[in-house]
Structures are given as structure tokens and as C-alpha cells.
Design a protein around this motif. Structure first.
Motif, short mmCIF file in Angstrom:
data_model
loop_
_atom_site.label_atom_id
_atom_site.label_comp_id
_atom_site.label_asym_id
_atom_site.label_seq_id
_atom_site.Cartn_x
_atom_site.Cartn_y
_atom_site.Cartn_z
N ASP A 121 -5.12 9.13 -0.93
CA ASP A 121 -3.85 8.49 -0.55
C ASP A 121 -4.23 7.13 -0.55
OD1 ASP A 121 -1.34 7.29 0.02
OD2 ASP A 121 -1.38 8.37 1.93
N ALA A 122 -3.65 6.24 -1.43
CA ALA A 122 -4.11 4.75 -1.58
C ALA A 122 -2.94 4.02 -1.08
CB ALA A 122 -4.51 4.29 -2.87
N GLY A 123 -1.96 4.61 -0.19
CA GLY A 123 -0.97 3.91 0.19
C GLY A 123 -1.04 2.72 1.07
N ASN A 124 -2.02 2.62 1.84
CA ASN A 124 -2.41 1.60 2.62
C ASN A 124 -3.27 0.52 2.03
OD1 ASN A 124 -4.65 3.29 2.50
ND2 ASN A 124 -5.29 2.75 4.73
N LEU A 125 -3.74 0.87 0.90
CA LEU A 125 -4.49 -0.10 0.30
C LEU A 125 -3.59 -1.08 -0.96
CD1 LEU A 125 -7.65 2.05 -0.92
CD2 LEU A 125 -7.34 0.40 0.94
N PRO A 126 -4.07 -2.28 -1.14
CA PRO A 126 -3.47 -3.28 -1.87
C PRO A 126 -3.76 -3.06 -3.14
CG PRO A 126 -5.21 -4.27 -0.84
CD PRO A 126 -4.98 -3.09 -0.07
N SER A 127 -3.03 -3.37 -4.19
CA SER A 127 -3.48 -3.06 -5.73
C SER A 127 -4.99 -4.06 -5.77
CB SER A 127 -2.24 -3.91 -6.63
OG SER A 127 -1.17 -3.09 -6.67
N GLY A 128 -5.48 -3.46 -6.94
CA GLY A 128 -6.59 -4.09 -7.24
C GLY A 128 -7.77 -3.23 -7.71
N ILE A 160 -5.99 0.40 -8.66
CA ILE A 160 -4.96 0.88 -8.05
C ILE A 160 -3.90 -0.27 -8.54
CG2 ILE A 160 -3.73 1.10 -5.67
CD1 ILE A 160 -6.65 1.93 -4.73
N ILE A 161 -2.72 0.24 -8.96
CA ILE A 161 -1.61 -0.45 -9.28
C ILE A 161 -0.28 0.11 -8.56
CG2 ILE A 161 -0.11 -1.24 -11.21
CD1 ILE A 161 -2.64 -0.67 -13.15
#
Length: 70
Positions: A42-49, A68-69
Motif C-alpha cells: 500500500d503506497a498510499g502514504n508515499l508521494p509519486s516518484g 508510483i504515480i
């Protein structure tokens, strides 16, 4: 997880790092028997990059790029 030559369990680590090398998530850090596994991230807490994920065992190591976009 690639099969170990001995066929026994090994310590497995699957981690995600940002481009500065900081660990942002540790998805697996435990003993696993050889076989195929799935892990939800779950990359919900990470910014795009761009991120790097690394899978390591006692006999194997692999790193790949992850984008992550949002």
C-alpha cells in the motif's frame, strides 16, 4: 523466492527504498520456505516518484525500479 540449493527455509527481506536510499517500507523480514509468494504494498502514504525494491536471501539478491504515480 528463488529455490535454495539446499531446499531449506531462508531469511527473506523485501524492502522499498526512496531515491536517496532511505528505507520507506519493509514488506517481508522473516524465514520463508522456497516457493512463490505474493505481497500487497500500500503506497498510499508515499508521494509519486521512483523507488527501488530489493529482495534478498542468504543466497540471492535482486533490486528493481518501481514507479508510483498518483
Amino acid at each position: 523466492i528463488p529455490s535454495a540449493s539446499s531446499g531449506s527455509s531462508q531469511l527473506v527481506n523485501l524492502s522499498v527504498f526512496d531515491v536517496l536510499g532511505r528505507e520507506v517500507a519493509r514488506l517481508i523480514d522473516e524465514e520463508k520456505a522456497p516457493g512463490f509468494y505474493e505481497v500487497e504494498f500500500d503506497a498510499g502514504n508515499l508521494p509519486s516518484g521512483v523507488y527501488i525494491y530489493r529482495l534478498t536471501t542468504q543466497e540471492y539478491s535482486s533490486s528493481k525500479k518501481l514507479t508510483i504515480i498518483k
